[in-house]
Design a protein around this motif. Structure first.
Motif, PDB file in Angstrom:
ATOM      1  N   LEU A  21      46.649 -54.312  59.825  1.00 14.04           N
ATOM      2  CA  LEU A  21      46.353 -52.879  60.028  1.00 14.04           C
ATOM      3  C   LEU A  21      47.602 -52.588  60.740  1.00 14.04           C
ATOM      4  O   LEU A  21      48.143 -53.029  61.575  1.00 14.04           O
ATOM      5  CB  LEU A  21      44.886 -52.729  60.744  1.00 14.04           C
ATOM      6  CG  LEU A  21      43.744 -53.063  60.074  1.00 14.04           C
ATOM      7  CD1 LEU A  21      42.533 -52.830  60.874  1.00 14.04           C
ATOM      8  CD2 LEU A  21      43.727 -52.221  58.567  1.00 14.04           C
ATOM      9  N   TYR A  72      45.368 -58.976  56.098  1.00 13.29           N
ATOM     10  CA  TYR A  72      46.057 -57.690  55.648  1.00 13.29           C
ATOM     11  C   TYR A  72      46.215 -57.309  57.421  1.00 13.29           C
ATOM     12  O   TYR A  72      45.086 -57.238  58.029  1.00 13.29           O
ATOM     13  CB  TYR A  72      44.978 -56.882  55.070  1.00 13.29           C
ATOM     14  CG  TYR A  72      45.567 -55.569  54.755  1.00 13.29           C
ATOM     15  CD1 TYR A  72      46.494 -55.182  53.907  1.00 13.29           C
ATOM     16  CD2 TYR A  72      45.309 -54.317  55.575  1.00 13.29           C
ATOM     17  CE1 TYR A  72      47.245 -53.904  53.821  1.00 13.29           C
ATOM     18  CE2 TYR A  72      45.807 -53.112  55.383  1.00 13.29           C
ATOM     19  CZ  TYR A  72      46.713 -52.822  54.376  1.00 13.29           C
ATOM     20  OH  TYR A  72      47.283 -51.656  54.362  1.00 13.29           O
ATOM     21  N   VAL A 103      42.962 -56.122  48.541  1.00 15.46           N
ATOM     22  CA  VAL A 103      43.813 -55.641  49.379  1.00 15.46           C
ATOM     23  C   VAL A 103      44.035 -53.980  48.924  1.00 15.46           C
ATOM     24  O   VAL A 103      44.312 -53.203  49.867  1.00 15.46           O
ATOM     25  CB  VAL A 103      45.301 -56.156  49.276  1.00 15.46           C
ATOM     26  CG1 VAL A 103      46.308 -55.442  49.803  1.00 15.46           C
ATOM     27  CG2 VAL A 103      45.138 -57.440  49.893  1.00 15.46           C
ATOM     28  N   GLY A 104      44.233 -53.698  47.528  1.00 20.50           N
ATOM     29  CA  GLY A 104      44.282 -52.295  47.209  1.00 20.50           C
ATOM     30  C   GLY A 104      43.154 -51.481  47.498  1.00 20.50           C
ATOM     31  O   GLY A 104      43.160 -50.165  47.917  1.00 20.50           O
ATOM     32  N   VAL A 121      41.304 -51.683  50.310  1.00 19.49           N
ATOM     33  CA  VAL A 121      41.508 -51.496  51.753  1.00 19.49           C
ATOM     34  C   VAL A 121      42.528 -50.530  52.009  1.00 19.49           C
ATOM     35  O   VAL A 121      42.298 -49.570  52.843  1.00 19.49           O
ATOM     36  CB  VAL A 121      41.598 -53.028  52.280  1.00 19.49           C
ATOM     37  CG1 VAL A 121      42.327 -52.732  53.774  1.00 19.49           C
ATOM     38  CG2 VAL A 121      40.549 -53.801  52.403  1.00 19.49           C
ATOM     39  N   GLU A 122      43.567 -50.586  51.360  1.00 21.53           N
ATOM     40  CA  GLU A 122      44.475 -49.765  51.525  1.00 21.53           C
ATOM     41  C   GLU A 122      43.994 -48.168  50.883  1.00 21.53           C
ATOM     42  O   GLU A 122      44.615 -47.352  51.616  1.00 21.53           O
ATOM     43  CB  GLU A 122      45.813 -50.147  50.596  1.00 21.53           C
ATOM     44  CG  GLU A 122      46.632 -51.229  51.298  1.00 21.53           C
ATOM     45  CD  GLU A 122      47.981 -51.578  50.280  1.00 21.53           C
ATOM     46  OE1 GLU A 122      47.806 -51.099  49.140  1.00 21.53           O
ATOM     47  OE2 GLU A 122      48.435 -52.409  50.834  1.00 21.53           O
ATOM     48  N   HIS A 123      43.212 -48.217  50.039  1.00 15.89           N
ATOM     49  CA  HIS A 123      42.614 -46.959  49.663  1.00 15.89           C
ATOM     50  C   HIS A 123      41.782 -46.318  50.736  1.00 15.89           C
ATOM     51  O   HIS A 123      41.788 -45.159  50.901  1.00 15.89           O
ATOM     52  CB  HIS A 123      41.848 -47.202  48.484  1.00 15.89           C
ATOM     53  CG  HIS A 123      41.207 -45.932  47.701  1.00 15.89           C
ATOM     54  ND1 HIS A 123      42.069 -44.833  47.058  1.00 15.89           N
ATOM     55  CD2 HIS A 123      40.048 -45.422  47.729  1.00 15.89           C
ATOM     56  CE1 HIS A 123      41.210 -44.002  46.826  1.00 15.89           C
ATOM     57  NE2 HIS A 123      40.238 -44.218  46.828  1.00 15.89           N
ATOM     58  N   LEU A 157      41.948 -46.855  54.087  1.00 19.95           N
ATOM     59  CA  LEU A 157      42.669 -47.321  55.428  1.00 19.95           C
ATOM     60  C   LEU A 157      42.444 -46.118  56.301  1.00 19.95           C
ATOM     61  O   LEU A 157      42.398 -46.315  57.545  1.00 19.95           O
ATOM     62  CB  LEU A 157      44.224 -47.799  55.242  1.00 19.95           C
ATOM     63  CG  LEU A 157      44.876 -48.151  56.357  1.00 19.95           C
ATOM     64  CD1 LEU A 157      44.114 -49.382  56.886  1.00 19.95           C
ATOM     65  CD2 LEU A 157      46.249 -48.328  55.814  1.00 19.95           C
TER      66      LEU A 157
END
Length: 184
Positions: free
Chosen positions: A90, A88, A121-122, A124-126, A128
């Motif tokens: 950044l 992923y 991944v979801g 981590v996006e949450h 971020l």
């Protein structure tokens, strides 16, 4: 009186009774007992008794792969070590470094993280914004001397991995990878 003391030392057979001395007791009773217990513990902890005690051996790489996948494939939380890695990226970060003089120094960095599962991944996006904030706070306090050489890069990688693991706790982050790093 002498007959009474003699009678006390004689056994029922009329033979004199022998006493064990402390040295003989230690040499012939305690020492072999300690050696047997030590040998038994050594065999147990070395794993030689696992087959006899019915303990299951961990499946080695490549060995029983189909059986292990069939039995343990549905377990949550365990990632397949042979699966393709999940990366992923950044967002790019540009921070000014802590310098003692008036001349500013900047660090531009592109980071990619390796995750253990695609479902992470979801998550981590949450989180971020928290990850970026932790990175920015840490990177702004770095000095130019902290980034010099391979030891500096290693320390930076370990510190960023520690911070991202804390920020995205349930997510297992395997590695932090530097795609680009520019110090000006």
């Amino acid at each position: 009186m002498a007959a009474e003391t003699d009678a006390g030392e004689l056994s029922t057979d009329g033979l004199p009774r022998k006493k064990f001395s402390g040295k003989k007791l230690v040499l012939f009773v305690v020492l072999p007992l300690v050696l047997l217990i030590g040998a038994g513990a050594g065999v147990y902890f070395s794993g030689l008794l696992d087959g006899l005690l019915g303990k299951e051996k961990p499946a080695e790489e490549g060995e029983h792969a189909a059986a292990a996948e069939g039995e343990h494939g549905a377990e949550a939380g365990k990632a397949d070590p042979h699966a393709a890695p999940i990366f992923y990226d950044l967002p790019d970060m540009l921070v000014n470094l802590n310098t003692g003089n008036k001349r500013p120094a900047f660090l531009k960095i592109k980071i990619s993280i390796q995750l253990s599962k695609p479902e992470d991944v979801g998550a981590v996006e949450h989180v971020l914004p928290r990850i970026i904030d932790n990175f920015q706070v840490y990177l702004r306090e770095l000095r130019l001397e902290d980034l010099r050489g391979s030891a500096g890069m290693y320390r930076l990688r370990q510190e960023l991995l520690l911070r991202i693991t804390a920020a995205a706790f349930p997510v297992k982050v395997k590695d932090v990878l530097f795609k680009e790093m520019l110090v000006q």
